[in-house]
Design a protein around this motif. Structure first.
Motif, PDB file in Angstrom:
ATOM      1  N   THR A   1       3.609 -78.702   1.621  1.00  0.00           N
ATOM      2  CA  THR A   1       4.408 -78.308   2.936  1.00  0.00           C
ATOM      3  C   THR A   1       3.148 -78.389   4.212  1.00  0.00           C
ATOM      4  O   THR A   1       3.562 -78.307   5.317  1.00  0.00           O
ATOM      5  N   ARG A   2       2.188 -78.838   3.891  1.00  0.00           N
ATOM      6  CA  ARG A   2       0.960 -78.979   4.894  1.00  0.00           C
ATOM      7  C   ARG A   2       1.152 -80.486   5.423  1.00  0.00           C
ATOM      8  O   ARG A   2       1.178 -81.195   4.838  1.00  0.00           O
ATOM      9  N   GLU A   3       1.129 -80.457   6.734  1.00  0.00           N
ATOM     10  CA  GLU A   3       1.062 -81.635   7.521  1.00  0.00           C
ATOM     11  C   GLU A   3      -0.371 -82.518   7.313  1.00  0.00           C
ATOM     12  O   GLU A   3      -1.364 -81.917   7.426  1.00  0.00           O
ATOM     13  N   ASN A   4      -0.086 -83.778   7.212  1.00  0.00           N
ATOM     14  CA  ASN A   4      -1.380 -84.568   7.150  1.00  0.00           C
ATOM     15  C   ASN A   4      -2.209 -84.077   5.990  1.00  0.00           C
ATOM     16  O   ASN A   4      -3.670 -84.687   5.848  1.00  0.00           O
ATOM     17  N   GLU A   5      -1.747 -83.719   4.889  1.00  0.00           N
ATOM     18  CA  GLU A   5      -2.558 -83.610   3.673  1.00  0.00           C
ATOM     19  C   GLU A   5      -2.471 -84.627   2.877  1.00  0.00           C
ATOM     20  O   GLU A   5      -1.485 -85.338   2.486  1.00  0.00           O
ATOM     21  N   SER A   6      -3.729 -85.368   2.604  1.00  0.00           N
ATOM     22  CA  SER A   6      -3.759 -86.425   1.679  1.00  0.00           C
ATOM     23  C   SER A   6      -3.327 -86.328   0.223  1.00  0.00           C
ATOM     24  O   SER A   6      -3.293 -85.041  -0.222  1.00  0.00           O
TER      25      SER A   6
ATOM     26  N   ILE B   1       3.148 -74.832  -1.147  1.00  0.00           N
ATOM     27  CA  ILE B   1       3.943 -75.814  -2.257  1.00  0.00           C
ATOM     28  C   ILE B   1       5.143 -75.434  -2.515  1.00  0.00           C
ATOM     29  O   ILE B   1       5.687 -74.701  -3.048  1.00  0.00           O
ATOM     30  N   ALA B   2       6.080 -76.606  -1.832  1.00  0.00           N
ATOM     31  CA  ALA B   2       7.478 -76.585  -2.026  1.00  0.00           C
ATOM     32  C   ALA B   2       7.988 -77.115  -3.138  1.00  0.00           C
ATOM     33  O   ALA B   2       7.718 -78.291  -3.819  1.00  0.00           O
ATOM     34  N   ILE B   3       9.081 -76.477  -3.907  1.00  0.00           N
ATOM     35  CA  ILE B   3       9.853 -77.075  -4.858  1.00  0.00           C
ATOM     36  C   ILE B   3      10.952 -77.817  -4.196  1.00  0.00           C
ATOM     37  O   ILE B   3      11.662 -77.183  -3.446  1.00  0.00           O
TER      38      ILE B   3
END
Length: 120
Positions: free
Chosen positions: A87-92, A29-31
């Protein structure tokens, strides 16, 4: 599409800000934006509108704007507001919401819990 969420570190927990940010980073989880601020009652009433009418509503708004917990403990009313994203790709969007809520519930809240004996 990128999903964003608002995360507020409440008064009294600013000492743990670096630990909170480390937990977020560890959980992808990016700030993306962050600022320290003091919120107005109007802002907090809007933010917590879904809780209006519940027994804790007025106390919550007062705490967030004054740092006062039922006249037992007083903190500076400063908060840190962070806009966070995955920051995860393709996460809904729903997957991010569910995952971030779980991180907050299981990892962040336990390290922020007040002990009653500290409040006396």
């Amino acid at each position: 599409m990128q999903t964003y969420s608002l995360l507020i570190t409440k008064p009294g927990f600013l000492k743990k800000q670096k630990e909170i940010e480390a937990v977020l980073k560890k959980n992808d989880i990016a700030i993306v934006a962050k600022r320290e601020s003091m919120f107005t009652a109007q802002t907090m009433e809007f933010h917590y509108a879904e809780h209006y009418g519940k027994p804790f509503y007025n106390t919550l708004v007062e705490y967030m704007t004054t740092g006062n917990i039922k006249n037992l403990v007083q903190f500076p009313a400063d908060c840190v507001a962070m806009v966070v994203t995955s920051t995860r790709e393709n996460e809904s969007e729903q997957e991010f919401i569910d995952r971030s809520r779980k991180v907050i519930k299981e990892q962040i809240r336990p390290m922020l819990t007040f002990k009653r004996e500290k409040m006396k």
